[in-house]
Design a protein around this motif. Sequence first.
Motif, short mmCIF file in Angstrom:
data_model
loop_
_atom_site.label_atom_id
_atom_site.label_comp_id
_atom_site.label_asym_id
_atom_site.label_seq_id
_atom_site.Cartn_x
_atom_site.Cartn_y
_atom_site.Cartn_z
N LYS A 13 0.66 -1.30 -0.12
CA LYS A 13 -0.10 0.00 0.19
C LYS A 13 0.93 1.29 0.03
O LYS A 13 0.23 2.39 -0.44
N LYS A 17 2.43 5.50 -2.89
CA LYS A 17 3.04 6.87 -2.61
C LYS A 17 4.12 7.20 -2.86
O LYS A 17 4.93 8.26 -3.24
N HIS A 180 -19.25 0.22 0.83
CA HIS A 180 -19.57 0.02 2.17
C HIS A 180 -19.89 -1.34 2.71
O HIS A 180 -20.23 -1.61 3.77
N VAL A 195 -13.05 0.67 -0.36
CA VAL A 195 -12.73 2.12 -0.20
C VAL A 195 -13.79 2.62 0.49
O VAL A 195 -15.05 2.47 0.25
N HIS A 196 -13.48 3.29 1.73
CA HIS A 196 -14.69 4.00 2.47
C HIS A 196 -14.20 5.30 2.80
O HIS A 196 -13.43 5.84 3.34
N LEU A 197 -14.85 6.12 1.75
CA LEU A 197 -14.60 7.48 1.93
C LEU A 197 -15.06 8.27 3.10
O LEU A 197 -14.16 9.24 3.55
N ASP A 199 -14.63 7.03 5.95
CA ASP A 199 -13.41 6.86 6.98
C ASP A 199 -12.59 8.02 7.21
O ASP A 199 -12.02 8.48 8.16
N SER A 200 -12.18 8.26 5.73
CA SER A 200 -10.97 9.34 5.87
C SER A 200 -11.60 10.71 6.24
O SER A 200 -10.93 11.47 6.81
N LEU A 201 -12.84 10.97 5.85
CA LEU A 201 -13.56 12.24 6.26
C LEU A 201 -13.72 12.12 8.01
O LEU A 201 -13.30 13.23 8.70
N SER A 203 -11.60 10.75 9.83
CA SER A 203 -10.36 10.90 10.54
C SER A 203 -9.75 12.25 10.51
O SER A 203 -9.09 12.82 11.52
N LEU A 204 -10.52 12.99 9.64
CA LEU A 204 -9.96 14.30 9.15
C LEU A 204 -10.56 15.04 10.28
O LEU A 204 -9.89 15.97 11.14
N ARG A 207 -8.85 14.51 13.74
CA ARG A 207 -7.50 15.23 13.82
C ARG A 207 -7.58 16.59 14.00
O ARG A 207 -7.01 17.28 14.92
#
Length: 214
Positions: A13, A17, A180, A195-197, A199-201, A203-204, A207
Motif C-alpha cells: 500500500k 505513495k 461500504h 474504499v470507505h470515503l 472513514d477518511s472524512l 479521520s480528518l 484530527r
Amino acid sequence: MATQNKASLPVIKRLPKYYRYLNNLAAEGRDKISSSELARMMGTTASQVRQDFNCFGGFGQQGIGYKVDVLLAEISKLLFGDGELLPTILIGAGRLGTAVSSFISRDTNGYRLLAVFDINPDLIGKEMAGVPIHALDELESFCAKNKPVVAVLCVPRQSATELSGELVRLGIQGFWNFSHYDMSVEYPDVTVENVHLGDSLMSLGYRLRNRDES
C-alpha cells in the motif's frame, strides 16, 4: 527481484505513495535521493524505506542512495507489470460512478475501462467516460465476450452483496469496492480493495478536533 507475495499488505500500500513522490522528483530533475530524504517525504523512517525496498530485492546501495529514474522504473514495474492494462467494468452510473469512471479513464493507472452497467433505463445506451452504459442484465453476455478481470462497484451495499458472487462466477478477479460492504472477508481468493470515503472524512474531523491535544 522478490515477488509481491513476499511483501506485506502495508508495504504494498505504500508503493503508490513512493511512485507519486518519485514522479515529482523526476519532474524536478532530481538524479538521486537518500533513504533519509525519502523517509521524510513519506513520513516514516529511513530504516522503514530500506526494509520496504528490500522486500523486492533492494534498489540502491548503502551510503550512495537511490537513482530516482531507476527507482521509479522498478516501482512502476511492480505496480503496472509489463504495461498491459487490466480490463475493467464499472457497476453504477450515478454521481460516484461518474467521478470514478472519469478518474480511471484519464489517469495512467494500469486499467482499461470497457463498459459501465446500470439499472436506470434512461442511462442505457449513453456513454460515460467514453465507454457505453449497458443494462445490468447484459452483464453475463458482456463478461463472456470481453473477459474483464476487475469490477469497480459504485452501488449501495445491498446491491453489492447481490452482485459480488455473480461477478466472481463471471471471472472477476479483483474489486475496487465503494459500496461500504467489506468483500475481502467473504471472498478470500479474490483481490479486493475496499474504499470507505467516510472513514477518511471522519479521520480528518478527529484530527482537526484534537490537534491541540498532546
